[in-house]
Design a protein around this motif. Structure first.
Motif, PDB file in Angstrom:
ATOM      1  N   MET A  26       0.800  -1.223   0.000  1.00  0.00           N
ATOM      2  CA  MET A  26       0.000   0.000   0.000  1.00  0.00           C
ATOM      3  C   MET A  26       0.832   1.273   0.000  1.00  0.00           C
ATOM      4  N   GLY A  27       2.105   1.185   0.362  1.00  0.00           N
ATOM      5  CA  GLY A  27       2.944   2.382   0.396  1.00  0.00           C
ATOM      6  C   GLY A  27       3.637   2.682  -0.911  1.00  0.00           C
ATOM      7  N   LYS A  28       3.370   1.917  -1.948  1.00  0.00           N
ATOM      8  CA  LYS A  28       4.093   2.045  -3.208  1.00  0.00           C
ATOM      9  C   LYS A  28       3.936   3.421  -3.840  1.00  0.00           C
ATOM     10  N   SER A  29       2.788   4.046  -3.661  1.00  0.00           N
ATOM     11  CA  SER A  29       2.533   5.347  -4.288  1.00  0.00           C
ATOM     12  C   SER A  29       2.687   6.506  -3.303  1.00  0.00           C
ATOM     13  N   HIS A  30       3.286   6.256  -2.136  1.00  0.00           N
ATOM     14  CA  HIS A  30       3.423   7.294  -1.111  1.00  0.00           C
ATOM     15  C   HIS A  30       4.896   7.526  -0.763  1.00  0.00           C
ATOM     16  N   ARG A  31       5.270   8.786  -0.587  1.00  0.00           N
ATOM     17  CA  ARG A  31       6.627   9.131  -0.153  1.00  0.00           C
ATOM     18  C   ARG A  31       6.734   9.158   1.368  1.00  0.00           C
ATOM     19  N   ASP A  32       5.617   9.407   2.045  1.00  0.00           N
ATOM     20  CA  ASP A  32       5.617   9.501   3.505  1.00  0.00           C
ATOM     21  C   ASP A  32       4.478   8.644   4.058  1.00  0.00           C
ATOM     22  N   PHE A  33       4.819   7.632   4.814  1.00  0.00           N
ATOM     23  CA  PHE A  33       3.795   6.815   5.455  1.00  0.00           C
ATOM     24  C   PHE A  33       4.396   6.093   6.654  1.00  0.00           C
ATOM     25  N   ILE A  34       3.520   5.561   7.483  1.00  0.00           N
ATOM     26  CA  ILE A  34       3.938   4.857   8.690  1.00  0.00           C
ATOM     27  C   ILE A  34       3.211   3.520   8.756  1.00  0.00           C
ATOM     28  N   VAL A  35       3.956   2.478   9.092  1.00  0.00           N
ATOM     29  CA  VAL A  35       3.384   1.152   9.294  1.00  0.00           C
ATOM     30  C   VAL A  35       3.429   0.838  10.784  1.00  0.00           C
ATOM     31  N   VAL A  36       2.303   0.454  11.338  1.00  0.00           N
ATOM     32  CA  VAL A  36       2.247  -0.016  12.728  1.00  0.00           C
ATOM     33  C   VAL A  36       1.939  -1.505  12.692  1.00  0.00           C
ATOM     34  N   THR A  37       2.792  -2.302  13.302  1.00  0.00           N
ATOM     35  CA  THR A  37       2.620  -3.752  13.297  1.00  0.00           C
ATOM     36  C   THR A  37       2.169  -4.230  14.663  1.00  0.00           C
ATOM     37  N   ILE A  38       1.181  -5.117  14.655  1.00  0.00           N
ATOM     38  CA  ILE A  38       0.663  -5.683  15.898  1.00  0.00           C
ATOM     39  C   ILE A  38       0.786  -7.197  15.814  1.00  0.00           C
ATOM     40  N   GLU A  39       1.727  -7.749  16.562  1.00  0.00           N
ATOM     41  CA  GLU A  39       1.920  -9.194  16.611  1.00  0.00           C
ATOM     42  C   GLU A  39       1.988  -9.544  18.098  1.00  0.00           C
ATOM     43  N   PRO A  49      -4.828  11.856   8.025  1.00  0.00           N
ATOM     44  CA  PRO A  49      -4.184  10.774   7.272  1.00  0.00           C
ATOM     45  C   PRO A  49      -5.125   9.584   7.117  1.00  0.00           C
ATOM     46  N   GLN A  50      -4.992   8.889   6.005  1.00  0.00           N
ATOM     47  CA  GLN A  50      -5.736   7.650   5.820  1.00  0.00           C
ATOM     48  C   GLN A  50      -5.198   6.585   6.771  1.00  0.00           C
ATOM     49  N   VAL A  51      -6.096   5.752   7.270  1.00  0.00           N
ATOM     50  CA  VAL A  51      -5.701   4.581   8.053  1.00  0.00           C
ATOM     51  C   VAL A  51      -6.204   3.355   7.308  1.00  0.00           C
ATOM     52  N   LYS A  52      -5.266   2.508   6.869  1.00  0.00           N
ATOM     53  CA  LYS A  52      -5.621   1.314   6.117  1.00  0.00           C
ATOM     54  C   LYS A  52      -5.160   0.060   6.856  1.00  0.00           C
ATOM     55  N   ILE A  53      -5.896  -1.018   6.646  1.00  0.00           N
ATOM     56  CA  ILE A  53      -5.585  -2.291   7.288  1.00  0.00           C
ATOM     57  C   ILE A  53      -4.999  -3.235   6.245  1.00  0.00           C
ATOM     58  N   HIS A  54      -3.877  -3.850   6.583  1.00  0.00           N
ATOM     59  CA  HIS A  54      -3.255  -4.824   5.681  1.00  0.00           C
ATOM     60  C   HIS A  54      -2.908  -6.066   6.494  1.00  0.00           C
ATOM     61  N   LYS A  55      -3.683  -7.121   6.304  1.00  0.00           N
ATOM     62  CA  LYS A  55      -3.550  -8.323   7.137  1.00  0.00           C
ATOM     63  C   LYS A  55      -2.478  -9.261   6.579  1.00  0.00           C
ATOM     64  N   TRP A  56      -1.241  -8.792   6.636  1.00  0.00           N
ATOM     65  CA  TRP A  56      -0.138  -9.603   6.142  1.00  0.00           C
ATOM     66  C   TRP A  56       0.283 -10.649   7.146  1.00  0.00           C
ATOM     67  N   GLY A  57       0.716 -11.802   6.654  1.00  0.00           N
ATOM     68  CA  GLY A  57       1.262 -12.846   7.505  1.00  0.00           C
ATOM     69  C   GLY A  57       2.779 -12.812   7.493  1.00  0.00           C
ATOM     70  N   ASP A  58       3.388 -13.827   8.104  1.00  0.00           N
ATOM     71  CA  ASP A  58       4.838 -13.838   8.256  1.00  0.00           C
ATOM     72  C   ASP A  58       5.568 -13.873   6.920  1.00  0.00           C
TER      73      ASP A  58
END
Length: 410
Positions: free
Chosen positions: A212-225, A372-381
């Motif tokens: 999802m960050g491919k088209s953005h120069r500034d973004f933040i990823v928050v990971t919850i594991e 800012p947009q908040v998007k969910i990306h349910k990625w696995g390991d």
């Protein structure tokens, strides 16, 4: 300026130019030389010179442009450039609290094999971690029908505080020791350049290249594991801080002398929202949590909350409120274009439910501009491992560009 200094400066400029061109090609997937010139602001002659070097080095290749889509009015050339997938193969390993996942990737970014294996223990010594990573890599490459010597680099993602430049692990919940020269230890037994970083940074790298960050120069990823991590991308670059701990969102303080965190300090955000924190509170208020796995316990607790159980609901509501305050702090400090919430715990919505995001919105600085947009990306390991492989790919690219300079001077 001395002559050697001028030579060095010119070499650095040429290497920077080559990196910019190959980065533009990788991002576009297929692109004409004239469009590379527009993106990089290089002259067409400079682009032609650089791409000739990259073609000779085997890093890129020419492909025919589809005549049906070619813009003949603009005189678009009949060939485009793309990354040559067979130029290099890399591996990425994500070490989580229970398993390690390996992704094998070609130079174009296509995953051609994957492998997962359980950790022998939740925490390993430095030597045991090296042995485990080596065994995982040997097994993964063997199953893919290749050998480690066929690879050009290895990326490793681990949770904790990492100095990526040195490949040095200050602290990791996956390790029994602090201050481990993990990269040097790995390179002593694996005949590859090794690139190590915090696993959340590598998720940000994967989002930047593939997600999802491919088209953005500034973004933040928050990971919850099992814990809470953060990757920061500013102007297209991962921000790590001076000591490698510039994005430790999970260890920001939300309660003075509060709950005990696994890092050893009290009051960290992670100590309220991570799965072990939720289960710890549940074990206090519930008469018995049973003998199931932590994943099963968390699922049962979540289902109880959805069914209206007041104790279960209060646990998740508290975690959600704490998390919302943390997200609001991110917005107030960084004001990013995009926040991506990612990780295994995205299967449960208690950290991104509408009411949680509403609390976040009410807690940020209010101005007449969209949040800012908040998007969910349910990625696995596997996607974490792909991020590690992508990090290795970057390092391998830099090595290959450096070799072009060395060959030109010899």
């Amino acid at each position: 300026m001395a002559k050697s200094d001028k030579t060095s400066s010119a070499t650095d400029q040429r290497e920077s130019g080559r990196l910019q061109v190959i980065s533009a090609i990788r991002k576009a997937e297929e692109i004409a030389r004239i469009d590379i010139a527009k993106i990089t602001d290089f002259s067409p002659a400079t682009v032609t010179s650089i791409t000739s070097e990259l073609l000779s080095a085997g890093l890129i290749e020419e492909v025919a442009v589809d005549e049906a889509t070619r813009d003949t009015k603009r005189g678009r050339p009949r060939v485009a450039l793309k990354i040559r997938g067979a130029a290099h193969w890399v591996a990425g390993i994500k070490v989580s609290n229970k398993t390690a996942t390996v992704a094998l990737m070609d130079f174009e970014g296509h995953t051609f094999a994957e492998f997962e294996t359980p950790l022998p223990k939740s925490q390993l010594s430095g030597e045991d971690m090296v042995d485990f990573i080596l065994h995982s890599l040997e097994t993964a490459t063997s199953e893919a029908g290749i050998s480690i010597s066929d690879l050009s680099g290895l990326g490793v993602g681990v949770a904790g505080i990492i100095d990526a430049l040195r490949g040095f692990v200050y602290w990791s919940p996956s390790m029994t020791e602090r201050n481990v020269d993990l990269r040097d230890m790995l390179e002593n037994v694996i005949p590859l350049p090794v690139f190590i970083d915090n696993d959340a940074n590598l998720v940000a790298k994967a989002e930047q290249l593939f997600g999802m960050g491919k088209s953005h120069r500034d973004f933040i990823v928050v990971t919850i594991e099992h814990g809470v991590g953060m990757g920061i991308v500013i102007d297209g670059q991962i921000y790590r801080g001076t000591r490698g701990c510039g994005a430790e969102f999970g260890h920001t303080k939300v309660h003075l002398n509060g709950a005990l965190c696994r890092c050893g300090q009290r009051g960290c955000l992670e100590a309220y929202v991570a799965d072990y924190a939720v289960l710890r509170e549940a074990s206090i208020v519930a008469s018995s949590m049973g003998d199931e796995t932590s994943e099963k316990k968390l699922e049962e607790l979540f289902n109880a909350a959805k069914a209206g159980d007041p104790l279960a609901k209060s646990i998740f509501q508290r975690a959600g409120t704490m998390f919302a305050m943390g997200l609001a702090n991110i917005v107030n400090i960084f004001d990013p274009e995009l926040i991506i919430l990612s990780g295994e715990r995205m299967q449960f919505d208690y950290l991104y439910a509408d009411e949680v995001l509403e609390v976040m919105k009410k807690s940020v600085v209010q101005i007449d501009a969209p949040l800012p947009q908040v998007k969910i990306h349910k990625w696995g390991d596997l996607m974490w491992a792909k991020g590690a492989a992508a990090y290795a790919m970057e390092g391998v690219t830099e090595h290959a560009i450096r070799k072009i300079s060395q060959d030109a001077q010899s």
